[in-house]
Write a protein that holds these residues in place. Structure first.
Motif, PDB file in Angstrom:
ATOM      1  N   LYS A   1     -80.279  21.963 -28.802  1.00 53.58           N
ATOM      2  CA  LYS A   1     -79.891  23.257 -28.254  1.00 53.58           C
ATOM      3  C   LYS A   1     -80.273  23.350 -26.770  1.00 53.58           C
ATOM      4  CE  LYS A   1     -79.984  28.125 -29.406  1.00 53.58           C
ATOM      5  NZ  LYS A   1     -80.441  29.180 -30.260  1.00 53.58           N
TER       6      LYS A   1
ATOM      7  N   LEU B   1     -88.463  27.550 -28.462  1.00 52.34           N
ATOM      8  CA  LEU B   1     -87.486  28.354 -29.215  1.00 52.34           C
ATOM      9  C   LEU B   1     -88.089  29.087 -30.415  1.00 52.34           C
ATOM     10  CD1 LEU B   1     -84.401  25.968 -29.151  1.00 52.34           C
ATOM     11  CD2 LEU B   1     -84.723  28.071 -27.856  1.00 52.34           C
TER      12      LEU B   1
ATOM     13  N   PRO C   1     -90.971  28.532 -16.613  1.00 50.48           N
ATOM     14  CA  PRO C   1     -89.528  28.653 -16.375  1.00 50.48           C
ATOM     15  C   PRO C   1     -89.204  28.462 -14.900  1.00 50.48           C
ATOM     16  CG  PRO C   1     -90.341  30.487 -17.677  1.00 50.48           C
ATOM     17  CD  PRO C   1     -91.545  29.734 -17.199  1.00 50.48           C
ATOM     18  N   GLN C   2     -88.113  27.767 -14.629  1.00 53.34           N
ATOM     19  CA  GLN C   2     -87.710  27.562 -13.234  1.00 53.34           C
ATOM     20  C   GLN C   2     -87.011  28.808 -12.715  1.00 53.34           C
ATOM     21  OE1 GLN C   2     -85.389  23.906 -13.505  1.00 53.34           O
ATOM     22  NE2 GLN C   2     -87.021  22.895 -12.374  1.00 53.34           N
ATOM     23  N   ARG C   3     -87.172  29.017 -11.431  1.00 55.11           N
ATOM     24  CA  ARG C   3     -86.542  30.173 -10.798  1.00 55.11           C
ATOM     25  C   ARG C   3     -85.137  29.753 -10.349  1.00 55.11           C
ATOM     26  NH1 ARG C   3     -87.813  35.515 -10.857  1.00 55.11           N
ATOM     27  NH2 ARG C   3     -87.158  36.530  -8.958  1.00 55.11           N
ATOM     28  N   LEU C   4     -84.141  30.534 -10.726  1.00 51.54           N
ATOM     29  CA  LEU C   4     -82.765  30.232 -10.317  1.00 51.54           C
ATOM     30  C   LEU C   4     -82.511  30.786  -8.915  1.00 51.54           C
ATOM     31  CD1 LEU C   4     -81.098  31.200 -13.700  1.00 51.54           C
ATOM     32  CD2 LEU C   4     -81.261  28.897 -12.775  1.00 51.54           C
TER      33      LEU C   4
ATOM     34  N   TYR D   1     -77.835  34.894  -9.377  1.00 53.13           N
ATOM     35  CA  TYR D   1     -77.216  35.116 -10.691  1.00 53.13           C
ATOM     36  C   TYR D   1     -75.821  34.507 -10.794  1.00 53.13           C
ATOM     37  CZ  TYR D   1     -81.051  38.312 -11.602  1.00 53.13           C
ATOM     38  OH  TYR D   1     -82.302  38.837 -11.809  1.00 53.13           O
TER      39      TYR D   1
ATOM     40  N   GLY E   1     -76.990  33.439 -27.679  1.00 54.13           N
ATOM     41  CA  GLY E   1     -77.838  32.273 -27.423  1.00 54.13           C
ATOM     42  C   GLY E   1     -77.458  31.019 -28.188  1.00 54.13           C
ATOM     43  N   THR E   2     -76.293  31.010 -28.825  1.00 49.66           N
ATOM     44  CA  THR E   2     -75.907  29.830 -29.614  1.00 49.66           C
ATOM     45  C   THR E   2     -75.338  28.733 -28.722  1.00 49.66           C
ATOM     46  OG1 THR E   2     -75.399  31.298 -31.435  1.00 49.66           O
ATOM     47  CG2 THR E   2     -74.565  29.045 -31.591  1.00 49.66           C
TER      48      THR E   2
ATOM     49  N   THR F   1     -77.471  28.807 -24.026  1.00 52.03           N
ATOM     50  CA  THR F   1     -78.842  28.882 -24.557  1.00 52.03           C
ATOM     51  C   THR F   1     -79.898  29.298 -23.532  1.00 52.03           C
ATOM     52  OG1 THR F   1     -79.097  26.518 -24.137  1.00 52.03           O
ATOM     53  CG2 THR F   1     -78.384  27.145 -26.335  1.00 52.03           C
ATOM     54  N   THR F   2     -79.558  29.237 -22.265  1.00 50.03           N
ATOM     55  CA  THR F   2     -80.562  29.591 -21.241  1.00 50.03           C
ATOM     56  C   THR F   2     -79.925  30.464 -20.164  1.00 50.03           C
ATOM     57  OG1 THR F   2     -80.034  27.669 -19.877  1.00 50.03           O
ATOM     58  CG2 THR F   2     -81.757  27.370 -21.548  1.00 50.03           C
TER      59      THR F   2
ATOM     60  N   GLY G   1     -79.982  29.810 -17.110  1.00 50.91           N
ATOM     61  CA  GLY G   1     -79.306  28.875 -16.200  1.00 50.91           C
ATOM     62  C   GLY G   1     -77.885  28.579 -16.662  1.00 50.91           C
TER      63      GLY G   1
ATOM     64  N   ARG H   1     -75.781  31.613 -16.027  1.00 53.83           N
ATOM     65  CA  ARG H   1     -75.424  31.694 -14.600  1.00 53.83           C
ATOM     66  C   ARG H   1     -74.202  30.818 -14.318  1.00 53.83           C
ATOM     67  NH1 ARG H   1     -76.754  28.312 -10.266  1.00 53.83           N
ATOM     68  NH2 ARG H   1     -76.588  29.363  -8.244  1.00 53.83           N
TER      69      ARG H   1
ATOM     70  N   HIS I   1     -71.163  32.479 -15.541  1.00 52.30           N
ATOM     71  CA  HIS I   1     -70.827  33.553 -14.605  1.00 52.30           C
ATOM     72  C   HIS I   1     -70.071  32.981 -13.401  1.00 52.30           C
ATOM     73  CE1 HIS I   1     -72.631  37.098 -12.039  1.00 52.30           C
ATOM     74  NE2 HIS I   1     -71.363  37.304 -12.356  1.00 52.30           N
TER      75      HIS I   1
ATOM     76  N   PHE J   1     -82.606  41.915 -15.495  1.00 53.95           N
ATOM     77  CA  PHE J   1     -83.278  40.728 -16.061  1.00 53.95           C
ATOM     78  C   PHE J   1     -83.721  39.781 -14.955  1.00 53.95           C
ATOM     79  CE2 PHE J   1     -79.913  37.418 -15.847  1.00 53.95           C
ATOM     80  CZ  PHE J   1     -78.781  38.195 -15.611  1.00 53.95           C
ATOM     81  N   PRO J   2     -84.817  39.037 -15.223  1.00 52.81           N
ATOM     82  CA  PRO J   2     -85.367  38.178 -14.179  1.00 52.81           C
ATOM     83  C   PRO J   2     -84.552  36.908 -13.960  1.00 52.81           C
ATOM     84  CG  PRO J   2     -86.689  38.012 -16.158  1.00 52.81           C
ATOM     85  CD  PRO J   2     -85.635  39.027 -16.445  1.00 52.81           C
ATOM     86  N   LEU J   3     -84.777  36.276 -12.818  1.00 50.90           N
ATOM     87  CA  LEU J   3     -84.033  35.060 -12.462  1.00 50.90           C
ATOM     88  C   LEU J   3     -84.620  33.791 -13.083  1.00 50.90           C
ATOM     89  CD1 LEU J   3     -83.006  35.168  -8.685  1.00 50.90           C
ATOM     90  CD2 LEU J   3     -81.556  34.626 -10.623  1.00 50.90           C
ATOM     91  N   ASP J   4     -85.619  33.941 -13.954  1.00 47.61           N
ATOM     92  CA  ASP J   4     -86.230  32.759 -14.577  1.00 47.61           C
ATOM     93  C   ASP J   4     -85.236  32.078 -15.506  1.00 47.61           C
ATOM     94  OD1 ASP J   4     -88.602  33.307 -13.330  1.00 47.61           O
ATOM     95  OD2 ASP J   4     -89.429  34.429 -15.019  1.00 47.61           O
ATOM     96  N   ASP J   5     -85.197  30.766 -15.430  1.00 50.18           N
ATOM     97  CA  ASP J   5     -84.297  30.002 -16.308  1.00 50.18           C
ATOM     98  C   ASP J   5     -84.934  29.872 -17.696  1.00 50.18           C
ATOM     99  OD1 ASP J   5     -82.352  28.484 -17.377  1.00 50.18           O
ATOM    100  OD2 ASP J   5     -82.775  26.673 -16.225  1.00 50.18           O
TER     101      ASP J   5
ATOM    102  N   PRO K   1     -85.038  30.426 -22.017  1.00 54.88           N
ATOM    103  CA  PRO K   1     -84.133  30.393 -23.165  1.00 54.88           C
ATOM    104  C   PRO K   1     -83.670  31.805 -23.509  1.00 54.88           C
ATOM    105  CG  PRO K   1     -86.183  29.240 -23.656  1.00 54.88           C
ATOM    106  CD  PRO K   1     -86.383  29.936 -22.347  1.00 54.88           C
TER     107      PRO K   1
END
Lengths: 310, 129
Positions: A58, A91, A296-299, A302, B59-60, B63-64, B66, B69, B72, B102-106, B108
């Protein structure tokens, strides 16, 4: 292009897994509670199933597809076990961490302590516990973004370079336990521990009428990850284990596959518990838990920047 | 019949006294001042679809954050190419709405994060009306 064909190499006697009772004892002496024995969870896998590979797939849809090009099966097995545990942490345990990338195999294999082929699993466990591991990305001293078996192979007797080891130190495997019984293995998997094991055993690449890959006489000196089990007996009328090999799609998938299950990964061995038992009776089965995760990585954004505006 | 003009006059007076529908406010609404009805409707449709599909998937497949994004980005590339450059500041405005939700953290995609993303898309759609 490598002319290494894993099945042929192992059939011809390549010792990817090196059996060393002495190293196992040394490891046990260096570790409090070296054996997986959890009184509070004894029997927690009974009648259950744990299909851990689905969580890795996943987060990393192409996971388990790397094909080893040298005798580094121990590092593939340990990486696959480690990634199962990491994916479960992200997860199922909802830890505030990200999977980020697949684990790398090269530093572990580079820590085998000699310049020949093959590795002792206890040495992999010691390295990942005391030094750590890397993931598939480009680091300043070495590019690990794509699997390159020769990197770990060439580190050989000189070991992992200090600057790479220093990077590994940021992420260690917190809990490593030797698994000594089939039931403990089920408990460990049911509790989210990925397992890898070295053994002298071989399996047929063709499923039989029982819808499993049967053991064959003889063996490979080989290490593989065990990524799940099913003790429910709802589909197979006996307990099965799911082994993930590092040879790509070397075997035929089993023909009947439960529709509710996650997809069968190419190269996966479906085996009866009594055939799988060799993975613990040969003394080199290792359960991995509590792996240091990644924040978690910062993107960068958006996804709109530059697309709605010139 | 002779009262008809009076009735009409009363109705007109009553209708003019009704409060005008409240215009959406926010950075996207501001960026879209002067936008055509078809552009507004188009943008609204894109973001409502994104909200619905994100929640249906839960989320199937995605999943993240990232991966969302990237969805999008691809959606805008395929469905909003003709709007590129028409409304100065629209991209930053959409980013601002999202950042509030929502935050920009990648990370899950948990169900709660999925709902936050969907709420962000619905807010962009609302401000596009």
């Amino acid at each position: 292009m490598s002319d290494f064909v894993p099945l042929k190499a192992y059939d011809d006697g390549l010792e990817g897994w090196i059996n060393s009772p002495r190293d196992r004892v040394l490891w046990q002496e260096s570790q409090p509670r070296p054996i997986y024995s959890e009184p509070n969870s004894v029997g927690s896998g009974d009648g259950k199933r744990a299909l851990l590979w689905q969580y890795v797939r996943k987060l990393d849809p192409l996971s388990f597809t790397e094909v080893q090009t040298v005798g580094d099966c121990v590092s593939h097995g340990s990486r696959n076990a480690r990634d199962c545990t990491r994916a479960v942490q992200v997860l199922l345990e909802s830890r505030p961490e990200a999977f980020v990338k697949r684990g790398a195999t090269e530093p572990t294999y580079g820590a085998r302590g000699h310049s020949g082929e093959g590795m002792i699993p206890a040495r992999a466990a010691t390295f990942e516990r005391d030094v750590g591991f890397c993931i598939r990305q480009k680091y300043e001293p070495v590019d690990l973004s794509k699997y390159n078996g020769s990197i770990g192979a060439n580190w050989g007797s000189s070991g992992v370079p200090k600057d790479v080891a220093d990077i590994c130190r940021q992420h260690k495997v917190g809990v490593i336990r030797q698994i000594t019984t089939v039931r403990d293995a089920m408990d460990a998997l049911a509790n989210g521990y990925g397992i890898h094991s070295g053994q002298y055993a071989k399996w047929s690449g063709t499923p039989n009428s029982q819808n499993i890959h049967p053991r064959l006489p003889g063996g490979w000196g080989h290490d593989m990850a065990t990524v799940g089990f099913d003790d429910t007996k709802e589909f197979w009328p006996f307990t099965v284990f799911f082994i993930q090999n590092s040879w790509g799609g070397w075997c035929q998938p089993v023909k009947d596959w439960p529709s509710s299950y996650p997809e069968q990964v190419p190269g996966m061995i479906v085996t009866r518990a009594d055939d799988w038992a060799v993975c613990v009776t040969d003394g080199d089965a290792w359960g991995y838990g509590n792996v240091d995760g990644f924040p978690p990585q910062r993107l960068p954004d958006y996804g709109t920047i530059g697309l709605l505006q010139k | 019949m002779k009262h008809l003009p009076v009735i009409v006059a009363i109705l007109v007076a009553a209708l003019t006294m009704l409060p005008a529908p409240k215009k959406p406010e926010g950075p996207v609404a501001t960026a879209l001042i002067g936008a055509s009805r078809s552009d507004r409707s188009h943008l609204k449709g894109i973001y409502l679809s994104l909200a619905n599909k994100t929640q249906e998937d839960n989320g199937t497949l995605i999943t993240t954050v990232g991966m969302w994004r990237q969805l999008h980005i691809n959606t805008l590339k395929m469905a909003a190419a003709e709007m590129r450059g028409k409304y100065p500041g629209l991209d930053v405005a959409v980013e601002k709405v999202m950042a509030d939700k929502f935050p920009l953290d990648d990370a899950p995609l948990s169900t709660s994060l999925v709902n936050q993303i969907a709420a962000a898309c619905r807010e962009v759609a609302k401000q596009s009306e």
